[in-house]
Structures are given as structure tokens and as C-alpha cells.
Motif scaffolding. Structure first.
Motif, PDB file in Angstrom:
ATOM      1  N   GLU A  12       0.825  -1.217   0.000  1.00 38.29           N
ATOM      2  CA  GLU A  12       0.000   0.000   0.000  1.00 38.29           C
ATOM      3  C   GLU A  12       0.859   1.267   0.000  1.00 38.29           C
ATOM      4  OE1 GLU A  12      -2.524  -1.267   3.231  1.00 38.29           O
ATOM      5  OE2 GLU A  12      -3.605  -2.629   1.880  1.00 38.29           O
ATOM      6  N   GLN A 105     -11.564   7.021   6.272  1.00 39.61           N
ATOM      7  CA  GLN A 105     -11.229   6.011   5.279  1.00 39.61           C
ATOM      8  C   GLN A 105     -12.359   5.001   5.152  1.00 39.61           C
ATOM      9  OE1 GLN A 105     -10.494   2.405   3.763  1.00 39.61           O
ATOM     10  NE2 GLN A 105     -10.396   2.392   5.992  1.00 39.61           N
ATOM     11  N   SER A 106     -12.745   4.414   6.281  1.00 39.26           N
ATOM     12  CA  SER A 106     -13.721   3.317   6.277  1.00 39.26           C
ATOM     13  C   SER A 106     -15.146   3.811   6.070  1.00 39.26           C
ATOM     14  CB  SER A 106     -13.655   2.574   7.609  1.00 39.26           C
ATOM     15  OG  SER A 106     -13.985   3.464   8.671  1.00 39.26           O
ATOM     16  N   GLU A 152      -7.637  -0.637   1.430  1.00 36.80           N
ATOM     17  CA  GLU A 152      -6.441  -0.599   2.280  1.00 36.80           C
ATOM     18  C   GLU A 152      -6.611  -1.682   3.339  1.00 36.80           C
ATOM     19  OE1 GLU A 152      -4.059   3.180   3.645  1.00 36.80           O
ATOM     20  OE2 GLU A 152      -5.658   2.784   5.092  1.00 36.80           O
ATOM     21  N   VAL A 153      -5.732  -2.660   3.327  1.00 35.58           N
ATOM     22  CA  VAL A 153      -5.848  -3.806   4.235  1.00 35.58           C
ATOM     23  C   VAL A 153      -5.049  -3.569   5.514  1.00 35.58           C
ATOM     24  CG1 VAL A 153      -5.433  -6.287   4.493  1.00 35.58           C
ATOM     25  CG2 VAL A 153      -6.244  -5.378   2.300  1.00 35.58           C
ATOM     26  N   VAL A 155      -3.766  -2.182   8.792  1.00 38.97           N
ATOM     27  CA  VAL A 155      -4.577  -1.420   9.754  1.00 38.97           C
ATOM     28  C   VAL A 155      -4.121   0.039   9.825  1.00 38.97           C
ATOM     29  CG1 VAL A 155      -5.071  -1.172  12.229  1.00 38.97           C
ATOM     30  CG2 VAL A 155      -5.395  -3.386  11.107  1.00 38.97           C
ATOM     31  N   ALA A 157      -3.106   3.464   8.509  1.00 38.82           N
ATOM     32  CA  ALA A 157      -3.397   4.171   7.262  1.00 38.82           C
ATOM     33  C   ALA A 157      -2.105   4.633   6.587  1.00 38.82           C
ATOM     34  CB  ALA A 157      -4.280   5.373   7.550  1.00 38.82           C
ATOM     35  N   GLU A 245       1.739   2.822  16.586  1.00 35.55           N
ATOM     36  CA  GLU A 245       0.838   1.778  16.100  1.00 35.55           C
ATOM     37  C   GLU A 245       1.594   0.519  15.693  1.00 35.55           C
ATOM     38  OE1 GLU A 245      -2.837   3.759  13.711  1.00 35.55           O
ATOM     39  OE2 GLU A 245      -0.897   4.070  12.803  1.00 35.55           O
ATOM     40  N   ASP A 356       0.720  -5.556   9.488  1.00 34.91           N
ATOM     41  CA  ASP A 356      -0.644  -5.446   8.936  1.00 34.91           C
ATOM     42  C   ASP A 356      -1.711  -5.504  10.028  1.00 34.91           C
ATOM     43  OD1 ASP A 356       0.148  -5.145   6.335  1.00 34.91           O
ATOM     44  OD2 ASP A 356      -0.007  -7.283   5.838  1.00 34.91           O
ATOM     45  N   GLN A 357      -1.394  -6.226  11.075  1.00 35.30           N
ATOM     46  CA  GLN A 357      -2.370  -6.442  12.164  1.00 35.30           C
ATOM     47  C   GLN A 357      -1.735  -6.065  13.493  1.00 35.30           C
ATOM     48  OE1 GLN A 357      -5.494  -7.613  12.002  1.00 35.30           O
ATOM     49  NE2 GLN A 357      -5.557  -8.076   9.822  1.00 35.30           N
ATOM     50  N   LYS A 363      -9.034  -2.119  12.017  1.00 39.85           N
ATOM     51  CA  LYS A 363      -9.032  -1.213  10.872  1.00 39.85           C
ATOM     52  C   LYS A 363     -10.153  -0.202  10.976  1.00 39.85           C
ATOM     53  CE  LYS A 363      -7.600   0.224   6.840  1.00 39.85           C
ATOM     54  NZ  LYS A 363      -6.417   1.117   6.933  1.00 39.85           N
ATOM     55  N   SER A 364     -11.299  -0.650  11.411  1.00 42.62           N
ATOM     56  CA  SER A 364     -12.342   0.347  11.587  1.00 42.62           C
ATOM     57  C   SER A 364     -13.035   0.102  12.922  1.00 42.62           C
ATOM     58  CB  SER A 364     -13.276   0.355  10.375  1.00 42.62           C
ATOM     59  OG  SER A 364     -14.510  -0.192  10.676  1.00 42.62           O
TER      60      SER A 364
END
Ligand code: BG6
Length: 368
Positions: A12, A105-106, A152-153, A155, A157, A245, A356-357, A363-364
Motif C-alpha cells: 500500500e 477512510q472506512s 487498504e488492508v 490497519v 493508514a 501503532e 498489517d495487524q 481497521k475500523s
């Protein structure tokens, strides 16, 4: 699915030139005018606006803080930026002449949704900036300007942050165009500069070897500070958030002018401090930040300096120098954020984290 990358986040980050280009696509005319057909607010309604309030959470909030500088400069409309979770609890002053811009985003963030419902109850007009077609926030808004970053996967941004800044800038320039603000004549020049940003983001992505190596070296650091001024300040905030994060490290950002009012006491031998240096040119802030770099270096900080190509003034004080393409001050966040994303991502990987996690995050967030 990860396009040869180890993580979605890396993919991303690499997609950002395209995400920015896609968000501009069809919205700029060759005549240097903006076409925002989605702005369902009439020109009369847009002329009536006397205050803009941006509401958002997390990185979207920092995109809003960045946009404030550009929107006020171009439109001369006062613009406030507020965390969605704080907004309605202070009984904000809103009316028909207030434009509330909800960035998400979400499109499902509950804090932002509740804030926008409150704004609509007070009869403010609400414009959403969103990356997810048909999600709740755009459905409940008067109008929506979609960012075209693609799904966007990761988490944290990345490409959606850049495109949120671009979308806000489009709104700012569009308002200047419609309202024929003092700045109206310069819209074409700004549109032209915006159009060059995908190439600038691509250029910065091509020069990330040093920041990657540095991140691996700093994997055991206790804390990292970030400083910037003007639009470099929200960039610093976003850089620090990414590090928290992803790398689970203490990171904090300060407006560089505030250093002397307190945070400089934190500087000790070896403390990494990331400094976002504004472009030179007519910018008086540039020299002030260069002095800050000298001050913290003299107190032992390990300086990581982001400065534009050709800026030699910072060379003697930079332990690590990250070069940015030369772009106008207001657009610098679109290039300056990229090395900070990579820095956080690389540091997190060096610490063995799943970028990613990240732990404890979603994510949302659909609860208040
Ligand atoms: C957080 C995400 O929960 O929500 C962040 O971890 C994001 O990455 C923030 O910036 C806001 O989300 P959204 O969807 O409203 O932009």
C-alpha cells in the motif's frame, strides 16, 4: 495478493503514487480548473460558508490538521480541526453557514459518525471524504468526495492518509475557485503543482534505502521524537502515530517552536529526533528549524533530518539526512510522510511485529 511484498502495508505504501493520481483523476481540467461533480452543494451554498470544521480520528485527523493550513490560505475561511470523539461533547457552535468535513477512510468510524449526526442536527452542511463506496458516513452526509486509494488492508493508514490530504486540498481549491477568493487566480498554478505530486511521491519512494537501514539500527531505541512546523507539524504527528501503532514504541511529536517551552528538556545523548525541514525559498520557518536542529544536536540528539534536495544548510547537523523532492511548502506533507511510514514499518518488522495487524488495533472502530 500482496503483489510480491511481505505485508499489505508495504504494498500500500508502494501504491501511493497511483492512489494520489487516481484521486486527482477527472477532477482537474487542462485549463487549470477543478471539476468536483460530486459536490452536491450549490455554488450559492458554498458561497455562504463562513466556517469550516474538520472532524476525524487517527491518521484522518492528522490529514485534517494538514489541510487546515492549505484551506485557510486558499479560501480565507476559518477552519478548525477537531477529534470526532471530542467534538459533540463540547456543544460546538454550528449553523447553516458551517461546512463540516468528516474524513474517514472506512466511512464506519463510530466517533466520526456520531459527530456528523450531531453536526447535521445543528443544521450544518456535512461533506464526507471517504475511501469506501456507499459506507455509512457518506450515506449520512450532504455530499461526498471519494478518495480513490483502492482497498487498504493494513490497519495503519498509509495511502488513504495521502489521498485524504489530496481530497481536502481539492476542496480548498474548489472553494477558492467558486468563491473567487483573493487566491482564486492562483488556483491553476496550484492545480498544476498537485498534478505533479504522483511523480514526486514516486521519486521519494525510490530513495528509501537509508531510512530502512536506519530503522533497523534503531530497533532497540526507547523513544523517538518528531518535530516539524507549519504543515511539517502534522507530518511529525503522523510519523509518531505510525511508530506507536506499528513498532509499539514511545513516540511523540512536537511543534518545533514549542521545543524551547518544555520538550527540549527531554533531549539526551543518543535520543533519536526526526526533523521535518520545510522547503527553503521564501520560507522564514526554514531557518528557524535549522536552528532547532543545531540546538538539539548540541544536546546530544541523534538527528534524522528530512530536507529537500539541494538544501545544504542542514548537512552539518544531520546524523542521517533523508532527501525529499522539491515541492511547494503546502504540498510537502505528501512526500514527507512517505519516509516516516517506511521508517515505522521497517522498525516494526525489525522488532518482529505484524505490521498489517498491530496488536490491540482494528481497521475500523465501530464503537464510540
Ligand atoms: C483507527 C485506525 O482505528 O481509525 C487508523 O487504526 C485510522 O488507521 C482511524 O486512521 C480512523 O479511521 P477512519 O476509517 O475513520 O479513517
Amino acid at each position: 495478493e500482496k503483489g510480491g511484498h511481505d505485508y499489505f502495508m508495504l504494498k500500500e505504501i508502494a501504491e501511493q503514487p497511483k492512489a494520489v493520481a487516481d484521486t486527482l483523476l477527472g477532477r482537474l481540467t487542462p485549463q487549470g480548473r477543478l471539476r468536483l461533480d460530486e459536490m452536491r452543494l450549490s455554488h450559492d451554498e458554498l458561497r455562504e460558508i463562513d466556517k469550516i470544521v474538520i472532524i476525524a480520528c487517527g491518521s484522518a485527523f492528522y490529514a485534517g490538521l494538514t489541510a487546515k493550513y492549505a484551506i485557510e490560505h486558499w479560501t480565507r475561511i476559518p477552519c478548525e480541526v477537531e477529534l470526532s470523539s471530542e467534538f459533540r461533547y463540547r456543544d460546538p457552535i454550528l449553523n447553516r453557514a458551517t461546512l463540516v468535513i468528516a474524513i474517514s477512510q472506512s466511512g464506519e468510524t463510530m466517533d466520526t459518525l456520531m459527530a456528523l449526526r450531531h453536526a447535521r442536527e445543528q443544521r450544518a452542511r456535512v461533506l464526507a471524504i471517504c475511501n469506501t463506496n456507499g459506507s455509512t458516513i457518506p450515506r449520512e452526509s450532504d455530499a461526498v468526495l471519494y478518495t480513490h486509494a483502492g482497498p487498504e488492508v493494513g490497519v495503519a493508514a498509509t495511502k488513504t492518509f495521502l489521498t485524504q490530504v489530496v481530497a481536502c486540498y481539492l476542496i480548498g481549491l474548489y472553494l477558492a475557485q467558486v468563491r473567487e477568493s483573493k487566491f482564486g487566480d492562483e488556483v491553476a498554478a496550484e492545480v498544476d503543482q498537485l498534478d505533479r505530486m504522483p511523480a514526486a511521491v514516486r521519486a521519494v519512494l525510490g530513495t528509501m534505502a537509508d531510512i530502512r537501514a536506519l530503522a533497523r539500527e534503531l530497533a532497540t531505541a526507547k523513544s523517538v521524537l518528531f518535530i516539524g512546523r507549519h504543515v511539517g507539524y502534522p507530518v511529525a504527528l503522523e510519523g509518531a502515530l505510525k511508530l506507536k501503532e506499528l513498532a509499539y514504541m514511545h513516540a511523540e511529536a512536537f511543534a518545533a517552536g514549542e521545543l524551547k517551552h518544555g520538550p527540549i528538556a527531554l533531549i539526551e545523548e543518543g535520543l533519536p529526533v526526526v526533523v521535518v525541514v520545510p522547503p527553503r525559498g521564501r520560507d522564514v520557518l526554514h531557518d528557524k528549524i535549522v536552528s532547532n536542529v543545531q540546538e538539539i544536536r548540541a544536546r546530544g540528539a541523534r538527528t534524522i533530518v528530512l530536507a529537500e534536495e539541494g538544501d545544504e544548510s542542514v548537512v552539518p547537523w544531520a546524523d542521517t539526512l533523508i532527501r525529499l523532492p522539491r515541492v511547494p511548502t503546502l504540498l510537502q506533507p505528501l512526500v514527507a510522510t512517505v519516509p516516516l511510514q517506511i521508517f515505522a514499518c521497517e522498525l516494526a518488522m525489525a522488532r518482529g511485529n505484524d505490521v498489517d495487524q498491530p496488536r490491540n488495533l482494528a481497521k475500523s472502530v465501530t464503537v464510540e
